[in-house]
Enzyme design. Structure first.
Site, PDB file in Angstrom:
ATOM      1  N   HIS A 170       0.834  -1.198   0.000  1.00 17.00           N
ATOM      2  CA  HIS A 170       0.000   0.000   0.000  1.00 17.00           C
ATOM      3  C   HIS A 170       0.875   1.258   0.000  1.00 17.00           C
ATOM      4  O   HIS A 170       1.556   1.544   0.974  1.00 17.00           O
ATOM      5  CB  HIS A 170      -0.894  -0.033   1.242  1.00 17.00           C
ATOM      6  CG  HIS A 170      -1.858   1.101   1.337  1.00 17.00           C
ATOM      7  ND1 HIS A 170      -1.849   2.008   2.365  1.00 17.00           N
ATOM      8  CD2 HIS A 170      -2.877   1.472   0.522  1.00 17.00           C
ATOM      9  CE1 HIS A 170      -2.819   2.884   2.198  1.00 17.00           C
ATOM     10  NE2 HIS A 170      -3.459   2.587   1.090  1.00 17.00           N
ATOM     11  N   HIS A 220      -0.516  10.343  -3.216  1.00 19.25           N
ATOM     12  CA  HIS A 220      -1.813   9.882  -2.714  1.00 19.25           C
ATOM     13  C   HIS A 220      -2.886  10.964  -2.725  1.00 19.25           C
ATOM     14  O   HIS A 220      -4.037  10.702  -3.067  1.00 19.25           O
ATOM     15  CB  HIS A 220      -1.699   9.329  -1.295  1.00 19.25           C
ATOM     16  CG  HIS A 220      -3.033   8.894  -0.762  1.00 19.25           C
ATOM     17  ND1 HIS A 220      -3.832   9.713   0.013  1.00 19.25           N
ATOM     18  CD2 HIS A 220      -3.734   7.762  -0.953  1.00 19.25           C
ATOM     19  CE1 HIS A 220      -4.961   9.090   0.291  1.00 19.25           C
ATOM     20  NE2 HIS A 220      -4.934   7.904  -0.284  1.00 19.25           N
TER      21      HIS A 220
HETATM   22 CA    CA Z   1      -4.900   4.112  -3.094  1.00 22.80          CA
END
Ligand code: CA
Length: 313
Positions: free
Chosen positions: A8, A50
């Protein structure tokens, strides 16, 4: 099938998210896929970041103090790539500049840069060659409607980079993920992508994107519709369980009954999202009880060890 480990934002538990060292660490720690969140620069270049904002992970407020908008935020889309490349990326901080995760990498200036998607592909392909691996890409297009309002097509721009890298074909190890169903339909029907599409599922309270009813999406009827354009769903971990946070909900079974993969987010040892007593119990809950096909993990090494210990190749 053995579940997949998706690192992630890279191995984000250990190094500042989405930096090239963080990606290299994810590769070394055995992720099957590494996640890229994509936003566009003002000049339309896909970068790996992000947020659509810059201030939580870079020194933009020091570097370009006059370039914030009226809401006080510094938007990546207001900067050309050459400007973005002058920013130093650091560990994620809150609005008061305290670290989001206390136990993680310190908030220091290491002169780390925001990578473009092209640069990240060069790194991963290089590591795949030097390490004789086939680690894949798990690419999220962030805020497509926001980019469209600025006259930019984030889906098309992302595909163009993959085309140039020779990765836009059905045997490439690439997933596309998005919260916006309209973008997934556009990718499938208008851009004719051969790559698998994952419908991310959020909580309605987040309004991301506004107007999408994720409660409805998780019903039998909603999943019937998702199956017409997507290959899988990406639920939030709490959606895998009933209100006790421990007993599996109907979601995974209903998705599997329609041939949909389930890749859930996010496993964090330092921020458990459900009712489990520790990180090992959470792994057991998502893989052995709920039965998901893959997971986004900030700790890809720990998740890799759990899967290798519990599933055959
Ligand atoms: Ca993502």
């Amino acid at each position: 099938m053995k579940p997949i480990v998706i690192a992630h934002r890279g191995a984000s538990a250990y190094l500042p998210e989405h930096t090239l060292p963080c990606v290299a660490a994810a590769h070394a720690l055995g992720a099957d896929y590494i996640e890229q969140d994509i936003v566009l620069s003002r000049d339309g270049v896909p970068i790996v970041l992000h947020d659509i904002y810059l201030e939580s992970t870079t020194n933009v407020a020091q570097q370009f103090p006059s370039r914030g908008r009226d809401d006080g935020r510094f938007y990546a889309i207001d900067f050309d790539l050459t400007e973005l490349k002058t920013l130093s990326v650091h560990e994620r901080v809150d609005a008061d500049e305290s670290p989001v995760f206390d136990g993680r990498f310190p908030v220091v200036d290491l002169q780390l840069r925001i990578p473009t998607l092209s640069e990240e592909i060069i790194l991963i392909e290089g590591l795949n060659k030097s390490r004789d691996m086939s680690t894949g890409y798990y690419i999220e297009m962030k805020a497509p409607a926001f980019h469209a309002a600025a006259g930019l097509d984030i889906a098309k721009a992302t595909i163009d980079v993959l085309e140039a890298a020779g990765l836009h074909h059905e045997s490439a190890a690439v997933f596309f993920q998005c919260f916006d169903p309209e973008t997934l339909r556009y990718l499938k029907h208008d851009l004719d992508t051969p790559l698998p599409l994952i419908q991310l599922m959020g909580d309605n309270s987040w309004e991301e994107p506004p107007g999408v009813d994720f409660d409805l999406m998780g019903t039998e009827q909603g999943l019937d519709e998702v199956a017409t354009y997507a290959d899988g769903i990406g639920p939030w971990i709490p959606q895998l369980f009933k209100v006790d946070g421990l007993t599996p909900s109907q979601l995974v079974g209903a998705a599997h009954a329609r041939g949909l993969l389930v890749h859930a987010y996010t496993l964090r040892a330092d921020s458990l999202e459900s009712g489990f007593k520790d990180f090992a119990a959470l792994h057991q809950g998502v893989f052995l009880d709920a039965g998901i096909d893959g997971v986004f993990s900030d700790f890809p090494d720990i998740t890799r060890r759990f899967i290798d210990a519990h599933f055959n190749a």
